[in-house]
Design a protein around this motif. Structure first.
Motif, short mmCIF file in Angstrom:
data_model
loop_
_atom_site.label_atom_id
_atom_site.label_comp_id
_atom_site.label_asym_id
_atom_site.label_seq_id
_atom_site.Cartn_x
_atom_site.Cartn_y
_atom_site.Cartn_z
N GLN A 255 40.51 -13.47 -6.41
CA GLN A 255 41.01 -14.67 -5.76
C GLN A 255 42.31 -14.39 -5.02
O GLN A 255 42.58 -14.98 -3.98
N LYS A 256 43.19 -13.51 -5.54
CA LYS A 256 44.41 -13.14 -4.82
C LYS A 256 44.07 -12.48 -3.49
O LYS A 256 44.67 -12.75 -2.45
N ALA A 257 43.08 -11.59 -3.55
CA ALA A 257 42.70 -10.93 -2.30
C ALA A 257 42.16 -11.91 -1.29
O ALA A 257 42.43 -11.83 -0.10
N LEU A 258 41.39 -12.91 -1.79
CA LEU A 258 40.84 -13.92 -0.87
C LEU A 258 41.94 -14.78 -0.30
O LEU A 258 41.85 -15.26 0.83
N SER A 259 43.03 -15.04 -1.11
CA SER A 259 44.11 -15.88 -0.61
C SER A 259 44.96 -15.14 0.43
O SER A 259 45.53 -15.75 1.32
N ASN A 260 45.00 -13.79 0.34
CA ASN A 260 45.81 -13.03 1.29
C ASN A 260 45.04 -12.70 2.56
O ASN A 260 45.60 -12.70 3.65
N GLU A 261 43.73 -12.38 2.42
CA GLU A 261 42.94 -11.99 3.58
C GLU A 261 41.85 -13.04 3.81
O GLU A 261 41.20 -13.47 2.87
N PRO A 262 41.62 -13.41 5.07
CA PRO A 262 40.54 -14.38 5.35
C PRO A 262 39.17 -13.75 5.12
O PRO A 262 38.98 -12.56 5.33
N LEU A 263 38.23 -14.58 4.67
CA LEU A 263 36.88 -14.10 4.40
C LEU A 263 36.16 -13.82 5.72
O LEU A 263 36.31 -14.57 6.69
N PRO A 264 35.35 -12.76 5.78
CA PRO A 264 34.56 -12.51 7.00
C PRO A 264 33.40 -13.50 7.09
O PRO A 264 32.71 -13.75 6.10
N PHE A 265 33.22 -14.08 8.25
CA PHE A 265 32.18 -15.07 8.46
C PHE A 265 30.98 -14.43 9.16
O PHE A 265 31.13 -13.55 10.01
N LEU A 266 29.79 -14.91 8.78
CA LEU A 266 28.57 -14.42 9.43
C LEU A 266 28.40 -15.07 10.80
O LEU A 266 28.84 -16.19 11.02
N GLN A 267 27.74 -14.35 11.66
CA GLN A 267 27.30 -14.93 12.92
C GLN A 267 25.88 -15.47 12.71
O GLN A 267 24.94 -14.71 12.56
N LEU A 268 25.77 -16.80 12.64
CA LEU A 268 24.50 -17.44 12.30
C LEU A 268 23.50 -17.26 13.44
O LEU A 268 23.85 -17.14 14.60
N THR A 269 22.20 -17.23 13.06
CA THR A 269 21.11 -17.08 14.02
C THR A 269 20.01 -18.07 13.69
O THR A 269 19.90 -18.53 12.54
N ASN A 270 19.21 -18.39 14.67
CA ASN A 270 18.09 -19.30 14.49
C ASN A 270 16.75 -18.57 14.39
O ASN A 270 15.70 -19.22 14.33
N LYS A 271 16.76 -17.26 14.40
CA LYS A 271 15.53 -16.48 14.37
C LYS A 271 15.34 -15.90 12.98
O LYS A 271 16.01 -14.94 12.60
N PRO A 272 14.43 -16.45 12.16
CA PRO A 272 14.23 -15.92 10.80
C PRO A 272 13.22 -14.77 10.80
O PRO A 272 12.44 -14.58 11.73
N GLY A 273 13.25 -14.00 9.70
CA GLY A 273 12.23 -13.00 9.45
C GLY A 273 12.41 -11.67 10.15
O GLY A 273 11.50 -10.85 10.14
N VAL A 274 13.57 -11.40 10.80
CA VAL A 274 13.78 -10.13 11.51
C VAL A 274 15.18 -9.63 11.20
O VAL A 274 16.16 -10.37 11.34
N TRP A 275 15.29 -8.36 10.79
CA TRP A 275 16.59 -7.73 10.58
C TRP A 275 17.24 -7.45 11.94
O TRP A 275 16.58 -7.01 12.88
N SER A 276 18.54 -7.70 12.01
CA SER A 276 19.26 -7.48 13.26
C SER A 276 20.69 -7.02 12.96
O SER A 276 21.24 -7.29 11.89
N LEU A 277 21.27 -6.29 13.91
CA LEU A 277 22.63 -5.79 13.79
C LEU A 277 23.60 -6.80 14.38
O LEU A 277 23.37 -7.36 15.45
N SER A 278 24.73 -7.04 13.65
CA SER A 278 25.74 -7.98 14.14
C SER A 278 27.09 -7.54 13.57
O SER A 278 27.21 -6.46 12.97
N SER A 279 28.13 -8.38 13.76
CA SER A 279 29.46 -8.07 13.23
C SER A 279 30.11 -9.35 12.75
O SER A 279 29.83 -10.45 13.27
N PHE A 280 30.98 -9.24 11.74
CA PHE A 280 31.67 -10.40 11.20
C PHE A 280 32.61 -10.98 12.25
O PHE A 280 33.20 -10.26 13.07
#
Length: 381
Positions: A255-280
């Motif tokens: 929890q200390k680490a979470l309070s000091n550094e912001p959590l990485p957020f996912l880039q949401l997608t509307n296409k299910p069922g396929v693996w894809s490369l992205s970045s936080f």
């Protein structure tokens, strides 16, 4: 004479759908499994094929598949008889011509000439003529029997057709009877009113049960800031000193680490069922992910581990033992997958589809995305 239209009960102007319906009715009645016979079934099919081709006005002919007896068919027997008759007629004409020439040759000569060879040929020809007549007499009853069998089959088909018409008339009369009493009135007025009332009640009750804040998170593209961990302060009394000292409870290192550094957020997608490369969105670190039909994600980053981003509305009361809860991110509950299904690249490579917490994730494009992730992580290091 009977035509194909007479057998099926149709006319030249009958639509194709009606012709097919009559054929199905007759087939159901004359089928061997329904008490009919194979000969009747073949004759009905033969009549339907001719009517469908526009030959319904042609005279009825026996199909090649309708059997006369255990060793032949109507058509083959008739063809055989016709062929034998033609051969015998040709032979008869030939013999008559030879006989006439022989007689003419004897009369043209001067005076009576005793020719034993000619007389012998004449006697042979006369004997063959007698044999031809006997053969013709033998074949005629077979032809008459075949015609009688054809007429019998036609009469039986007409009888079956009339029975079907009677059954159809009775069925139409019974289906048109109206039920007495209040049931027709209730079905016209009360039942629709009750159905409409129940539909309104279900809609109103369902609207009250919907979690609208959670529902609106699906359409919110801007991720919400994570809440800072709360710190509870406890004051302890010192027996020797009246001054109170503030004692802070130890906070979890994660929890200390979470309070000091912001959590990485996912880039949401509307296409299910396929693996894809992205970045936080925060750290821009690469990762690969796949989305399920319920909006949950399975994510793998450069560390090589796999995490489940479970959509909050679908969080169950109990989760499998191989899912370790980490934290909450966006509108997801994040779980680590240290072992079991989906915990390694080998499990994804060897399976087409994996079930994780009652949700299915496919391995479509996993190999390509994993190689791209390794390349990204290698360049970053």
């Amino acid at each position: 004479m009977t035509t194909f239209n007479d057998l099926l009960g149709t006319s030249p102007n009958t639509p194709a759908a009606t012709v097919k319906q009559r054929y199905k009715l007759l087939s159901a009645r004359v089928h061997p499994d329904k008490g009919g016979s194979p000969a009747l079934m073949h004759l009905v099919r033969h009549a339907y094929e001719n009517v469908a081709k526009g030959k319904g006005q042609n005279l009825l002919t026996i199909p090649a598949s309708a059997s006369v007896r255990e060793g032949g068919t109507f058509e083959s027997e008739l063809n055989k008889l016709r062929k034998e008759k033609e051969e015998l007629s040709a032979l008869n004409q030939l013999l008559k011509g030879q006989l006439a020439q022989a007689k003419k040759g004897t009369t043209s000569r001067e005076g009576p000439i005793k020719n034993t060879e000619l007389l012998r040929k004449i006697s042979l020809l006369e004997g063959e003529i007698v044999l031809l007549k006997d053969e013709r007499s033998r074949l005629m009853p077979q032809k008459d029997a075949a015609i009688a069998e054809q007429q019998k089959l036609a009469a039986e088909l007409r009888r079956v057709l009339s029975e079907n018409e009677v059954l159809e008339t009775e069925l139409d009369r019974t289906s048109g009877v109206k039920s007495p009493g209040l049931m027709p009135w209730a079905s016209k007025f009360w039942l629709p009113a009750v159905i409409v009332s129940l539909s309104f009640a279900v809609v109103i009750f369902g609207a009250k049960q919907v979690n609208w804040p959670a529902f609106t998170l699906w359409f919110d593209d801007v991720p919400s800031e994570p809440k800072a961990p709360t710190v509870r302060v406890i004051y302890a009394n010192d027996e020797t000193n009246d001054q109170q000292e503030a004692v802070i409870e130890p906070v979890d290192a994660q929890q200390k680490a979470l309070s000091n550094e912001p959590l990485p957020f996912l880039q949401l997608t509307n296409k299910p069922g396929v693996w894809s490369l992205s970045s936080f969105t925060v750290s821009e670190e690469p990762y690969i992910a796949i989305r399920s039909d319920r909006g949950s994600y399975v994510v793998s980053d450069c560390s090589g581990g796999f995490n489940l981003y479970l959509n909050k509305p679908y969080k169950p009361l109990r989760v499998p033992a191989n899912l370790i809860y980490l934290h909450q991110n966006q509108h997801f509950h994040v779980y680590d997958i240290p072992y079991g299904q989906g915990s390694s690249s080998e499990s994804w490579m060897q399976s087409r589809k994996l079930q994780i917490n009652d949700e299915y994730f496919t391995s479509n494009e996993f190999k390509t995305s994993a190689m791209a992730l390794l390349e990204k992580c290698g360049k970053g290091s």
